[in-house]
Design an enzyme around this catalytic site. Structure first.
Site, PDB file in Angstrom:
ATOM      1  N   GLY A  10      -3.023   0.926  -2.595  1.00  0.00           N
ATOM      2  CA  GLY A  10      -3.793   2.231  -2.459  1.00  0.00           C
ATOM      3  C   GLY A  10      -3.034   2.881  -0.712  1.00  0.00           C
ATOM      4  CG  ASN A  11      -3.603   0.657   3.147  1.00  0.00           C
ATOM      5  OD1 ASN A  11      -4.076   1.944   3.351  1.00  0.00           O
ATOM      6  ND2 ASN A  11      -4.064  -0.004   2.642  1.00  0.00           N
ATOM      7  CE  LYS A 126      -9.666  -4.048  -0.637  1.00  0.00           C
ATOM      8  NZ  LYS A 126      -7.916  -4.599  -1.004  1.00  0.00           N
ATOM      9  CE  LYS A 212      -2.209  -3.308  -4.229  1.00  0.00           C
ATOM     10  NZ  LYS A 212      -1.985  -3.709  -3.194  1.00  0.00           N
ATOM     11  CE  LYS A 274      -0.214  -6.010   0.770  1.00  0.00           C
ATOM     12  NZ  LYS A 274      -1.056  -5.442  -0.471  1.00  0.00           N
TER      13      LYS A 274
HETATM   14  N1  LIG Z   1       3.264 -11.011   7.477  1.00  0.00           N
HETATM   15  C1  LIG Z   1       3.485 -10.275   7.031  1.00  0.00           C
HETATM   16  N2  LIG Z   1       4.780  -9.789   6.455  1.00  0.00           N
HETATM   17  C2  LIG Z   1       4.779  -8.622   6.145  1.00  0.00           C
HETATM   18  N3  LIG Z   1       4.392  -7.644   6.290  1.00  0.00           N
HETATM   19  C3  LIG Z   1       2.430  -7.815   6.617  1.00  0.00           C
HETATM   20  C4  LIG Z   1       2.341  -9.288   7.552  1.00  0.00           C
HETATM   21  N4  LIG Z   1       0.566  -9.778   8.098  1.00  0.00           N
HETATM   22  C5  LIG Z   1       0.451  -8.125   7.740  1.00  0.00           C
HETATM   23  N5  LIG Z   1       1.552  -7.348   7.465  1.00  0.00           N
HETATM   24  C6  LIG Z   1       1.362  -5.798   7.342  1.00  0.00           C
HETATM   25  O1  LIG Z   1       0.574  -5.849   5.934  1.00  0.00           O
HETATM   26  C7  LIG Z   1       0.598  -4.517   5.387  1.00  0.00           C
HETATM   27  C8  LIG Z   1       0.736  -4.790   3.268  1.00  0.00           C
HETATM   28  O2  LIG Z   1      -0.754  -4.539   3.939  1.00  0.00           O
HETATM   29  P1  LIG Z   1      -1.543  -3.214   3.100  1.00  0.00           P
HETATM   30  O3  LIG Z   1      -1.671  -2.489   4.226  1.00  0.00           O
HETATM   31  O4  LIG Z   1      -2.698  -3.392   3.162  1.00  0.00           O
HETATM   32  O5  LIG Z   1      -0.906  -3.102   1.988  1.00  0.00           O
HETATM   33  P2  LIG Z   1      -1.168  -2.480   0.502  1.00  0.00           P
HETATM   34  O6  LIG Z   1       0.201  -1.325   0.299  1.00  0.00           O
HETATM   35  O7  LIG Z   1      -1.518  -3.076  -0.580  1.00  0.00           O
HETATM   36  O8  LIG Z   1      -2.413  -0.972   0.308  1.00  0.00           O
HETATM   37  C9  LIG Z   1       2.716  -4.737   5.610  1.00  0.00           C
HETATM   38  O9  LIG Z   1       2.615  -3.065   5.924  1.00  0.00           O
HETATM   39  C10 LIG Z   1       2.832  -4.515   6.708  1.00  0.00           C
HETATM   40  O10 LIG Z   1       2.217  -3.743   7.800  1.00  0.00           O
HETATM   41  N1  LIG Z   2      -8.632  -2.285  -4.950  1.00  0.00           N
HETATM   42  C1  LIG Z   2      -7.658  -2.492  -3.600  1.00  0.00           C
HETATM   43  O1  LIG Z   2      -7.236  -3.574  -3.004  1.00  0.00           O
HETATM   44  O2  LIG Z   2      -6.849  -1.301  -2.532  1.00  0.00           O
HETATM   45  P1  LIG Z   2      -5.624  -1.508  -1.855  1.00  0.00           P
HETATM   46  O3  LIG Z   2      -4.767  -2.170  -1.877  1.00  0.00           O
HETATM   47  O4  LIG Z   2      -5.754   0.322  -1.252  1.00  0.00           O
HETATM   48  O5  LIG Z   2      -6.733  -2.263  -0.729  1.00  0.00           O
END
Ligand SMILES: Nc1ncnc2c1ncn2[C@@H]1O[C@H](COP(=O)(O)OP(=O)(O)O)[C@@H](O)[C@H]1O
Ligand SMILES: NC(=O)OP(=O)(O)O
Length: 312
Positions: A10-11, A126, A212, A274
């Protein structure tokens, strides 16, 4: 040929509708690239920023006008599934047309059953909506005393809501039917609309946002996928992330991944779910593999040239 569930972060979808469509259009060749390699794809997506924005928009508008009612979280997730699904359908169809591939695309508004007594309901973890600084959070708390805010993986403060674990995908049969008819299916957006079953067997929405990544692992198990691809903003999972001795990982076994989780190598609310979702999927059956990679490099990750592979 493999069946692949692809979870989009989502980000990574941007902060407004225009940005979201552009990012999806840019990502579409990577997704269709996997079909060109002979694979079948099912797409799920996050909605953290989007569900928070929709919820906040209705809150703010309802304070301005008695003609606008507040919108609860299950409905906000349903809305996010609709407009993100719409952008995905447009982007994917445009790319399919460009490369001359006759596939169909459909979004399934998906409910996901959660446990009524899931402990997550009393421990909001969350992150949703925008990132704030600490000062803004103090003033927001005065306006919304019940809202919980916490720091999100070193990126700023965000509102936190309950995130119960997904148990069953209510629209499972519809998804399987569409796959049988060669549709690219978009499902479980935003982790799915969280619902609990009542004594009569009917489903009712609950105020939460499902992660998700966990919902995508459940979707991948449900459709018998061989691969779960979790696509985000980084090319690989790292240990000692953000430190001078950061080490990007090409692969890890489930055992190694569990050890790194115990050591606290992955940030809560971002990389930790993840890796946990990847572990859950790999352990759910034989010959199941998970890949955490960047959106742009998904086809390379499928060939083992990028991303972090998690395997038994
Ligand atoms: N150990 C790690 N290895 C790689 N990325 C990490 C780690 N810990 C935290 N991150 C961060 O987590 C981010 C992914 O999580 P997030 O932005 O919440 O995911 P999403 O793409 O689902 O929105 C990466 O872009 C990075 O900045
Ligand atoms: N629902 C959910 O997990 O959204 P993000 O991946 O954007 O955190």
């Amino acid at each position: 040929m493999s069946r692949i569930v692809i979870a989009l972060g989502g980000n990574a979808l941007g902060n407004n509708a225009e940005e979201q469509q552009r990012k999806i259009d840019e990502a579409a060749p990577s997704l269709i690239g996997l079909i060109k390699q002979g694979h079948e794809i099912i797409v799920s997506h996050g909605n953290g920023p989007q569900v928070g924005m929709i919820n906040l928009a209705f809150d703010a508008a309802s304070q301005q006008s008695d003609k606008i009612a507040k919108m609860e979280l299950p409905e906000c997730t349903a809305m996010s599934q609709g407009y993100i699904g719409y952008h995905l359908q447009k982007g994917i169809l445009k790319e399919l047309k460009r490369v001359g591939m006759p596939w169909h695309v459909a979004t399934v508004v998906t409910q996901v059953e959660v446990g009524e007594h899931d402990p997550a309901f009393s421990n909001p973890t969350k992150p949703i909506g925008a990132f704030y600084d600490e000062e803004t959070v103090q003033s927001l708390k005065k306006e919304k005393p019940d809202a919980v805010f916490a720091e999100d993986a070193g990126r700023g403060w965000r509102r936190m809501v309950a995130s119960p674990k997904p148990m069953e995908i209510v629209e499972r049969d519809s998804i399987l039917n569409l796959l049988d008819h060669e549709f690219i299916v978009i499902a479980c957006g935003g982790g799915g609309i969280p619902v609990v079953k009542d004594a009569k067997g009917n489903y009712n929405g609950v105020p939460a946002v499902i992660d998700k990544d966990f919902a995508s692992a459940k979707l991948a198990e449900t459709v018998g996928a061989q691969y779960l691809f979790i696509l985000t903003a980084v090319d690989k999972v790292a240990i000692n992330f953000g430190k001078a001795n950061q080490q990007n990982l090409d692969e890890m076994t489930v055992e190694q991944a569990e050890k790194y989780c115990e050591e606290g190598q992955f940030a809560k609310g971002s990389m930790l779910p993840k890796v946990q979702a990847a572990i859950q999927f790999v352990k759910s059956g034989e010959n199941r593999r998970a890949v955490i990679a960047s959106l742009e490099k998904a086809p390379m990750a499928m060939k083992g040239e990028s991303g972090t592979l998690i395997h038994a």
